[in-house]
Design a protein around this motif. Structure first.
Motif, PDB file in Angstrom:
ATOM      1  N   VAL A  62     -92.585  55.683   1.349  1.00  0.00           N
ATOM      2  CA  VAL A  62     -91.977  56.775   0.585  1.00  0.00           C
ATOM      3  C   VAL A  62     -91.273  57.771   1.498  1.00  0.00           C
ATOM      4  CG1 VAL A  62     -93.618  56.587  -1.313  1.00  0.00           C
ATOM      5  CG2 VAL A  62     -94.163  58.052   0.651  1.00  0.00           C
ATOM      6  N   ASN A  63     -91.532  57.715   2.797  1.00  0.00           N
ATOM      7  CA  ASN A  63     -90.880  58.623   3.738  1.00  0.00           C
ATOM      8  C   ASN A  63     -89.582  58.048   4.301  1.00  0.00           C
ATOM      9  OD1 ASN A  63     -92.931  60.617   3.609  1.00  0.00           O
ATOM     10  ND2 ASN A  63     -94.202  59.391   4.999  1.00  0.00           N
ATOM     11  N   PHE A  64     -89.163  56.925   3.794  1.00  0.00           N
ATOM     12  CA  PHE A  64     -87.940  56.287   4.273  1.00  0.00           C
ATOM     13  C   PHE A  64     -86.725  57.045   3.749  1.00  0.00           C
ATOM     14  CE2 PHE A  64     -84.448  53.287   3.698  1.00  0.00           C
ATOM     15  CZ  PHE A  64     -84.316  52.803   4.984  1.00  0.00           C
ATOM     16  N   ASN A  65     -85.817  57.428   4.657  1.00  0.00           N
ATOM     17  CA  ASN A  65     -84.598  58.143   4.297  1.00  0.00           C
ATOM     18  C   ASN A  65     -83.398  57.511   4.979  1.00  0.00           C
ATOM     19  OD1 ASN A  65     -85.991  60.171   2.821  1.00  0.00           O
ATOM     20  ND2 ASN A  65     -86.457  61.263   4.731  1.00  0.00           N
ATOM     21  N   VAL A  66     -82.223  57.785   4.429  1.00  0.00           N
ATOM     22  CA  VAL A  66     -80.965  57.451   5.105  1.00  0.00           C
ATOM     23  C   VAL A  66     -80.514  58.719   5.809  1.00  0.00           C
ATOM     24  CG1 VAL A  66     -78.612  56.619   4.853  1.00  0.00           C
ATOM     25  CG2 VAL A  66     -80.407  55.791   3.307  1.00  0.00           C
ATOM     26  N   THR A  67     -80.327  58.638   7.132  1.00  0.00           N
ATOM     27  CA  THR A  67     -80.075  59.843   7.928  1.00  0.00           C
ATOM     28  C   THR A  67     -78.824  59.674   8.778  1.00  0.00           C
ATOM     29  OG1 THR A  67     -82.450  60.331   8.033  1.00  0.00           O
ATOM     30  CG2 THR A  67     -81.046  61.387   9.677  1.00  0.00           C
ATOM     31  N   TRP A  68     -78.035  60.755   8.844  1.00  0.00           N
ATOM     32  CA  TRP A  68     -76.858  60.846   9.718  1.00  0.00           C
ATOM     33  C   TRP A  68     -77.117  61.957  10.738  1.00  0.00           C
ATOM     34  CZ3 TRP A  68     -76.877  60.079   4.558  1.00  0.00           C
ATOM     35  CH2 TRP A  68     -76.176  58.981   4.036  1.00  0.00           C
ATOM     36  N   VAL A  69     -76.803  61.697  12.003  1.00  0.00           N
ATOM     37  CA  VAL A  69     -77.076  62.648  13.074  1.00  0.00           C
ATOM     38  C   VAL A  69     -75.763  63.036  13.745  1.00  0.00           C
ATOM     39  CG1 VAL A  69     -78.322  63.053  15.234  1.00  0.00           C
ATOM     40  CG2 VAL A  69     -79.356  61.635  13.445  1.00  0.00           C
ATOM     41  N   PHE A  70     -75.629  64.339  14.045  1.00  0.00           N
ATOM     42  CA  PHE A  70     -74.380  64.863  14.611  1.00  0.00           C
ATOM     43  C   PHE A  70     -74.687  65.773  15.798  1.00  0.00           C
ATOM     44  CE2 PHE A  70     -74.125  64.378  10.026  1.00  0.00           C
ATOM     45  CZ  PHE A  70     -73.050  63.524   9.875  1.00  0.00           C
ATOM     46  N   SER A  71     -73.720  65.859  16.687  1.00  0.00           N
ATOM     47  CA  SER A  71     -73.809  66.769  17.826  1.00  0.00           C
ATOM     48  C   SER A  71     -72.991  68.023  17.503  1.00  0.00           C
ATOM     49  CB  SER A  71     -73.256  66.092  19.087  1.00  0.00           C
ATOM     50  OG  SER A  71     -73.263  66.995  20.175  1.00  0.00           O
ATOM     51  N   VAL A  72     -73.619  69.196  17.630  1.00  0.00           N
ATOM     52  CA  VAL A  72     -72.954  70.458  17.291  1.00  0.00           C
ATOM     53  C   VAL A  72     -73.315  71.520  18.322  1.00  0.00           C
ATOM     54  CG1 VAL A  72     -72.913  69.984  14.802  1.00  0.00           C
ATOM     55  CG2 VAL A  72     -74.867  71.193  15.808  1.00  0.00           C
ATOM     56  N   ASP A  73     -72.585  72.617  18.294  1.00  0.00           N
ATOM     57  CA  ASP A  73     -72.879  73.770  19.140  1.00  0.00           C
ATOM     58  C   ASP A  73     -73.991  74.580  18.471  1.00  0.00           C
ATOM     59  OD1 ASP A  73     -72.958  76.157  20.543  1.00  0.00           O
ATOM     60  OD2 ASP A  73     -70.793  76.331  20.740  1.00  0.00           O
ATOM     61  N   PRO A  74     -75.161  74.688  19.088  1.00  0.00           N
ATOM     62  CA  PRO A  74     -76.295  75.341  18.431  1.00  0.00           C
ATOM     63  C   PRO A  74     -76.151  76.858  18.291  1.00  0.00           C
ATOM     64  CG  PRO A  74     -76.860  74.790  20.692  1.00  0.00           C
ATOM     65  CD  PRO A  74     -75.505  74.197  20.437  1.00  0.00           C
ATOM     66  N   SER A  75     -75.132  77.458  18.907  1.00  0.00           N
ATOM     67  CA  SER A  75     -74.972  78.910  18.834  1.00  0.00           C
ATOM     68  C   SER A  75     -74.221  79.369  17.591  1.00  0.00           C
ATOM     69  CB  SER A  75     -74.249  79.424  20.093  1.00  0.00           C
ATOM     70  OG  SER A  75     -72.956  78.846  20.198  1.00  0.00           O
ATOM     71  N   PHE A  76     -73.854  78.427  16.727  1.00  0.00           N
ATOM     72  CA  PHE A  76     -73.103  78.771  15.521  1.00  0.00           C
ATOM     73  C   PHE A  76     -73.842  78.327  14.263  1.00  0.00           C
ATOM     74  CE2 PHE A  76     -69.825  78.924  18.700  1.00  0.00           C
ATOM     75  CZ  PHE A  76     -68.945  79.914  18.254  1.00  0.00           C
ATOM     76  N   LEU A  77     -73.519  78.983  13.160  1.00  0.00           N
ATOM     77  CA  LEU A  77     -73.931  78.516  11.844  1.00  0.00           C
ATOM     78  C   LEU A  77     -72.881  77.548  11.309  1.00  0.00           C
ATOM     79  CD1 LEU A  77     -75.184  81.804  10.097  1.00  0.00           C
ATOM     80  CD2 LEU A  77     -76.582  79.907  10.940  1.00  0.00           C
ATOM     81  N   TYR A  78     -73.295  76.729  10.331  1.00  0.00           N
ATOM     82  CA  TYR A  78     -72.401  75.707   9.802  1.00  0.00           C
ATOM     83  C   TYR A  78     -72.450  75.698   8.278  1.00  0.00           C
ATOM     84  CZ  TYR A  78     -72.082  74.087  14.590  1.00  0.00           C
ATOM     85  OH  TYR A  78     -71.851  74.023  15.938  1.00  0.00           O
ATOM     86  N   LEU A  79     -71.273  75.463   7.702  1.00  0.00           N
ATOM     87  CA  LEU A  79     -71.180  75.254   6.255  1.00  0.00           C
ATOM     88  C   LEU A  79     -71.213  73.752   6.022  1.00  0.00           C
ATOM     89  CD1 LEU A  79     -70.647  76.329   3.347  1.00  0.00           C
ATOM     90  CD2 LEU A  79     -68.207  76.055   3.835  1.00  0.00           C
ATOM     91  N   ILE A  80     -72.198  73.294   5.259  1.00  0.00           N
ATOM     92  CA  ILE A  80     -72.354  71.867   4.963  1.00  0.00           C
ATOM     93  C   ILE A  80     -72.018  71.651   3.503  1.00  0.00           C
ATOM     94  CG2 ILE A  80     -73.930  69.902   4.925  1.00  0.00           C
ATOM     95  CD1 ILE A  80     -74.951  72.894   6.931  1.00  0.00           C
TER      96      ILE A  80
END
Length: 703
Positions: free
Chosen positions: A285-303
């Motif tokens: 039940v913990n199985f998910n489809v996941t996408w991973v990205f590299s970002v600048d951690p000093s900023f907020l992001y609109l998703i």
């Protein structure tokens, strides 16, 4: 392989036809600029014009710019075949016909030519008037061969400046520029913040940089396939586990946009494809489809997450959870129930930061453990960097910080020069206006001051029904006093002469209607002259009433009305004069040397009355009726005391400087009540007349 290529090309062809059918948005501002090119360049179905063909935009640089071009057709795009080099800061200024949100797209490729500068080592900074877009970028540390940047900014003025700044003793350059209008509602002002959960407002005023834009389970979408010229790449390389997802797709023509969503939100091909769970019946039940990205951690992001249920066969067959990083963003998402059907697009905006690691960011979808359904989908994903408090999208420096000193000083000098010129012009304008005013005033008014007419009624007067006079009018017509027979009619010049042109040194006081001046008429008679003030709370109607009452009044402590001036056609004012033969009431009361042996109770009443009459604000002063009432009462106290004392000790006998000339007999025809007086002394007549008028002054109008 050939069959696969044919199928792919067929899909792209169908895709192009489907998406272009929804092209309803036409940008008001649409600048496509090929920098350094000598001719138009076509790229992905759009035509870019040379930056040398300035019309509604301009290029300004502190030094001469240079151009590099090539005919190399192997470059990633024909836009990269030319560029412009800036040895010093240079600004493209674009005329904005309609302010609002705009794309700013920049193309960089370091061509090598006859330039003395190594463009690979060039350090490039790009700013708008309010935002830092790029700060000290160099291809020397960049892994790619070319750079494409897309920004979204809210332009609030009629000009957009785009400045390229070289740094570290190097140069700056650019190959192509886009400045294109987008719908203002493309990015809403409000989104949901994740960890901590809550609303995040103010997005409409911020700038954004597109970091990732993915078409889940579908092919690459180019600007030709998007009504807003966006590029959507395939998601495969960002999947955390490739085998965890399986592609799903339907005919793009089956996508039904609901109210409020159009192809500008995302092309129908984005909603016509999706990634779903690779094994929908997985027992974990913990199985998910996941996408991973590299970002600048000093900023907020609109998703922005795009959904469309294209996998279910019936309603309520798909319920799942959505995660951003390790936080749950949506729990129990049932698209068919939410939208009332299948194949209906839906999107949701969130704000979050990178919390998985120094530069890691993830988005996941998975089954809701509260249901028996074990599937989940995602159709599209956009990740946009949000400008920080400094207005920057690259680092912590503001526009002011990255502009070189010479550029800042030049700007400051321009501001200072403009301020000085503006100040001088303002002073000159004021001086001219003052001279004109003085010339006009000396010509129009012999006393050097223009006066407005008294209003027909005071500012506090309530207009009766049917009246055509404004309640607050300051220019209402005046009432003539010519037919009232209130004594001598003085000319305005006579009043001027008697008061030495209303000399402030002769000012006796300020009353409810205006100032009172001491004067002397041509026969030597001392007079008090009251000059009406058009800004007083009383109007000429009340002024008229008071004059009529004063003409009927005879009292030992009040001066008598002997005439008036009503030359409103000349100077728009009204005056009256009173004989100074009997000393004024307030002056008697306030002069301690004139009091003599007056009764203490009477003196107290006199003092209280005098104090009220000298109140700073007119509304705090007593009415004429109140004054007369208090004086009558004080007089009765005095006379009661005097009747028990020596007649020679009457207080009036001790008031030196207050001569009592023989009074003229009072005209009984103007008495407002029937007073049965057939004989008696002049003082008896005075008291009877005073009582007659007093009955009206107790409740006077307009005060």
């Amino acid at each position: 392989m050939k069959m696969g290529m044919i199928v792919y090309l067929l899909l792209v062809s169908v895709l192009s036809m489907c998406t272009t059918s929804h092209a309803t948005f036409t940008p008001v501002n649409n600048y496509l600029i090929s920098c350094g090119s000598s001719q138009n360049v076509t790229h992905q179905g759009r035509v870019f014009v040379p930056d040398s063909h300035e019309s509604s935009f301009s290029l300004k640089s502190q030094t001469d710019t240079t151009v590099i071009s090539t005919n190399n057709s192997t470059l990633p795009s024909p836009l990269y075949q030319s560029l412009r080099v800036f040895p010093s800061p240079a600004t493209y200024a674009f005329n904005i016909r309609q302010p609002g949100r705009h794309w700013i797209r920049l193309y960089f490729y370091p061509l090598q030519g006859s330039s003395a500068h190594d463009l690979t080592s060039a350090s490039i900074t790009v700013v708008t008037d309010q935002h830092v877009l790029l700060n000290n970028f160099t291809f020397k540390t960049f892994k790619g061969s070319f750079l494409f940047k897309e920004y979204s900014v809210n332009v609030t003025s009629d000009t957009l400046g785009l400045t390229f700044i070289p740094s570290n003793g190097s140069v700056a350059f650019v190959n192509a520029i886009e400045v294109v209008s987008v719908p203002d509602d493309l990015i809403a002002d409000l989104a949901l913040e994740v960890s901590p959960n809550g609303p995040y407002s103010g997005l409409s005023a911020l700038a954004f940089e597109t970091v990732y834009r993915l078409n889940m389970g579908g092919p690459l979408l180019t600007p030709q396939n998007d009504t807003l010229g966006r590029t959507w790449e395939n998601d495969a390389k960002y999947l955390h586990v490739n085998s965890s997802a399986v592609k799903a797709s339907v005919d793009p023509g089956t996508i039904r946009y609901p109210n409020g969503l159009t192809a500008e939100t995302a092309p129908n091909w984005v909603y016509a494809t999706a990634e779903s769970m690779g094994n929908a019946d997985v027992s974990n039940v913990n199985f998910n489809v996941t996408w991973v990205f590299s970002v600048d951690p000093s900023f907020l992001y609109l998703i922005r997450l795009h959904f469309c249920d294209i996998v279910s066969k019936a309603l309520n067959d798909l319920v799942f959870n959505v995660y951003i990083n390790s936080d749950i963003a949506i729990q129990g998402l049932d698209l068919s129930t939410l939208k009332g059907g299948l194949s209906i697009p839906y999107y949701k905006d969130f704000v979050s930061n990178a919390s998985l690691g120094p530069d890691a960011f993830s988005v996941s979808v998975g089954p809701d453990t509260n249901t028996d359904i074990t599937n989940a989908i995602l159709n599209g994903l956009e990740i946009l960097k949000i400008s920080n408090e400094a207005g920057s999208l690259d680092g912590l420096s503001s526009v002011k910080d990255v502009l070189p000193d010479s550029h800042s000083k030049k700007t400051k000098i321009g501001i200072i020069i403009g301020a000085v010129v503006g100040t001088v012009a303002a002073i000159a304008f004021i001086a001219i206006c003052y001279c004109c005013f003085i010339a006009r005033k000396s010509k129009a008014s012999p006393i050097g001051q223009a006066w407005l007419p008294l209003p027909l009624y005071g500012n506090s007067h309530t207009i009766t029904k049917g009246s055509t006079i404004s309640q607050k009018s300051g220019t209402a017509s005046c009432i003539s006093l010519a037919s009232t027979h209130l004594g001598r009619v003085f000319t305005f010049q006579e009043i001027m002469d008697s008061t030495n042109k209303f000399d402030e040194a002769l000012l006796l006081g300020v009353g409810g209607f205006g100032k009172v001046y001491k004067g002397t008429v041509e026969d030597g008679t001392k007079v008090a002259v009251k000059r009406g003030n058009p800004r007083s709370e009383q109007g000429i109607a009340e002024f008229h009433t008071e004059i009529e009452m004063l003409s009927k009044l005879r009292h030992r402590h009040l001066v008598s009305l002997i005439g008036y001036c009503d030359e409103r056609e000349q100077v728009n004012i009204a005056e009256w004069a009173m004989t100074w033969q009997k000393k004024g009431m307030l002056e008697q009361i306030m002069d301690p040397f004139l009091v003599g042996k007056i009764n203490l109770a009477s003196l107290k009443k006199y003092g209280e009355t005098a104090e009220k009459c000298l109140a700073e604000h007119g509304v705090d002063r007593p009415t004429m009726g109140d004054v007369l009432w208090n004086l009558e009462y004080a007089l009765q106290l005095e006379e009661t005391s005097s009747a028990l004392a020596d007649p020679d000790e009457n207080s009036t006998n001790h008031i030196s400087g207050l001569p009592l000339p023989q009074l003229e007999p009072f005209d009984q025809s103007v008495s407002v009540i029937d007073v049965g007086v057939t004989s008696g002394t002049d003082d008896d007549v005075e008291e009877a007349a005073t009582s007659a008028v007093f009955s009206q002054l107790v409740n006077p109008r307009g005060r």
